[in-house]
Design a protein around this motif. Structure first.
Motif, PDB file in Angstrom:
ATOM      1  N   PRO A   1      -6.190  -1.877  -4.258  1.00 47.29           N
ATOM      2  CA  PRO A   1      -5.483  -0.833  -3.492  1.00 47.29           C
ATOM      3  C   PRO A   1      -6.417   0.191  -2.865  1.00 47.29           C
ATOM      4  O   PRO A   1      -6.078   0.790  -1.827  1.00 47.29           O
TER       5      PRO A   1
ATOM      6  N   LEU B   1      -7.413  -0.241   0.856  1.00 42.54           N
ATOM      7  CA  LEU B   1      -6.458   0.010   1.925  1.00 42.54           C
ATOM      8  C   LEU B   1      -6.929   1.202   2.758  1.00 42.54           C
ATOM      9  O   LEU B   1      -7.675   2.054   2.273  1.00 42.54           O
TER      10      LEU B   1
ATOM     11  N   HIS C   1      -0.171   1.117   8.777  1.00 45.28           N
ATOM     12  CA  HIS C   1      -0.404  -0.042   7.922  1.00 45.28           C
ATOM     13  C   HIS C   1       0.914  -0.648   7.450  1.00 45.28           C
ATOM     14  O   HIS C   1       1.883   0.086   7.187  1.00 45.28           O
TER      15      HIS C   1
ATOM     16  N   TYR D   1       1.790  -1.671   4.665  1.00 46.14           N
ATOM     17  CA  TYR D   1       2.151  -1.276   3.305  1.00 46.14           C
ATOM     18  C   TYR D   1       2.690   0.148   3.251  1.00 46.14           C
ATOM     19  O   TYR D   1       2.672   0.788   2.213  1.00 46.14           O
TER      20      TYR D   1
ATOM     21  N   ILE E   1       3.057  -0.985  -2.130  1.00 42.65           N
ATOM     22  CA  ILE E   1       2.263  -2.187  -2.365  1.00 42.65           C
ATOM     23  C   ILE E   1       3.155  -3.321  -2.855  1.00 42.65           C
ATOM     24  O   ILE E   1       3.879  -3.178  -3.842  1.00 42.65           O
ATOM     25  N   PRO E   2       3.101  -4.476  -2.170  1.00 40.93           N
ATOM     26  CA  PRO E   2       3.961  -5.605  -2.525  1.00 40.93           C
ATOM     27  C   PRO E   2       3.295  -6.529  -3.536  1.00 40.93           C
ATOM     28  O   PRO E   2       2.106  -6.403  -3.842  1.00 40.93           O
TER      29      PRO E   2
ATOM     30  N   LEU F   1      -0.164  -8.636  -2.879  1.00 41.11           N
ATOM     31  CA  LEU F   1      -1.534  -8.107  -2.857  1.00 41.11           C
ATOM     32  C   LEU F   1      -2.392  -8.939  -3.804  1.00 41.11           C
ATOM     33  O   LEU F   1      -1.990  -9.253  -4.927  1.00 41.11           O
TER      34      LEU F   1
ATOM     35  N   TYR G   1      -1.374   4.630  -5.234  1.00 40.48           N
ATOM     36  CA  TYR G   1      -0.530   3.494  -5.612  1.00 40.48           C
ATOM     37  C   TYR G   1       0.931   3.912  -5.551  1.00 40.48           C
ATOM     38  O   TYR G   1       1.388   4.757  -6.314  1.00 40.48           O
TER      39      TYR G   1
ATOM     40  N   ASP H   1       6.112  -0.982  -3.648  1.00 38.19           N
ATOM     41  CA  ASP H   1       7.115  -1.518  -2.736  1.00 38.19           C
ATOM     42  C   ASP H   1       8.197  -2.184  -3.594  1.00 38.19           C
ATOM     43  O   ASP H   1       7.958  -3.213  -4.229  1.00 38.19           O
TER      44      ASP H   1
END
Length: 355
Positions: free
Chosen positions: A142, A145, A160, A162, A166-167, A170, A317, A320
């Protein structure tokens, strides 16, 4: 029947109460190893006694160690196919502690998980297996990013993809995890593999900051609870790295357990994985959390800054939640960060200030 490991801890005890309230007989496993990790202030023995007093015969407690394969197997053998839900929350949860004793960390987090999965395979293969994994399985990826520095926080570049968090896709590869992150990733992969290879109903919930007022927050784990305690009691607090602008999403233990119930009620086979946290609805930077703690407590906080960032720690962090919400659209967050911290102060202030 539900079997819950780490039953005296924050998420475990929340799950014990929740499922006992639904009429389940609950078997809990917890040997208060949190006291070994964090000292007397980290002990959860008080919570075990509270559960036993509150729930009576609907709760059966075992002070077993999940590293003891024979002990685990004996418990599963006793209840057999009557176990239809396993919630595995027992863990060594600290980056810093893992570096002190990587062997114990791995034995608890990885081997302990394997013992539980194998006991399920032998004695109750149709049970639902819920594992509390962690966002640390993504290591420091992360941090790669595109982040933008703001006054009080790091934030992701608004262009971005995301932007909502965050899915699950990643990558977990090519990065530093910390030894804690590595042991939890090992367990995460085992839970997935038992789901895929044996077609079991297993799920990994990769949590952000899971918290609540009953957490035995200490400096090395449970930052929101510990921060609130410092604000109420006037205890000095140390910020470690990233200018105090590191961002975490925060989810209440009750919302976590409701997610477990949603999966149990409509389980999916094959080793499912979900990121679970406060998402865009409930996230905070450390500096923002300090300001909020000061406002709630009415006290100025005494804090200092250390420029030594923890290895493998995240700068930003946010979870998502879209995958889990798509699969379980009736689930939603019921707590935000302000309500979580206010509840911590309300429920703990008297105990924290007691001589």
């Amino acid at each position: 029947m539900a079997l819950i490991t780490g039953a005296s801890g924050l998420i475990g005890s929340e799950a014990v109460e929740y499922f006992a309230g639904l009429g389940f007989t609950v078997v809990g496993i917890d040997n208060d190893m949190r006291k070994t990790f964090f000292g007397d202030s980290g002990s959860t023995l008080w919570n075990r006694r509270r559960l036993e007093s509150l729930l009576g015969k609907s709760y059966v407690h075992y002070s077993s160690d999940i590293r003891d394969k024979e002990a685990v197997d004996q418990i599963f053998q006793k209840y057999g196919s009557a176990i239809d839900l396993i919630i595995h929350t027992a863990a060594q949860p600290s980056h810093d502690w893992a570096a002190r004793d990587p062997v114990v960390d791995f034995d608890v987090n990885a081997k302990g998980t394997l013992h539980l999965l194998e006991a399920m395979r032998q004695h109750c293969p149709e049970a639902v297996f819920v594992f509390t994994s962690t966002n640390k399985v993504y290591g420091d990826n992360p941090n790669r990013l595109p982040l933008v520095e703001q006054k009080l926080r790091w934030e992701i570049d608004p262009a971005h993809p995301y932007q909502m968090g965050i899915p699950e896709h990643l990558s977990v590869d090519g990065c530093m995890h910390s030894l804690f992150g590595a042991s939890k990733l090992s367990a995460d992969l085992l839970v997935q593999e038992y789901g895929k290879y044996f077609n079991f109903k297993t799920v990994c919930f990769r949590g952000g900051v899971l918290t609540g007022f009953r957490q035995a927050g200490v400096e090395l784990h449970g930052f929101v609870n510990y921060l609130m305690k410092c604000a109420v009691t006037g205890t000095p607090y140390t910020i470690y790295g990233y200018k105090g602008k590191q961002v975490r999403d925060v989810i209440h233990s009750r919302d976590v357990v409701r997610a477990f119930h949603a999966f149990y009620s409509s389980p999916r086979r094959g080793g499912e994985v979900y990121n679970l946290g406060g998402g865009r609805e409930s996230n905070v930077s450390l500096l923002e959390a300090i300001q909020l703690a000061e406002k709630i407590s009415g006290n100025p906080m005494a804090y200092q800054y250390s420029d030594s960032s923890r290895q493998g720690d995240h700068m930003w962090y946010v979870t998502d939640l879209s995958k889990f919400k798509a699969h379980y659209p009736d689930w939603k967050l019921t707590y935000g960060i302000t309500g979580i911290m206010e509840e911590m102060a309300d429920q703990n202030k008297e105990r924290w200030l007691a001589p």
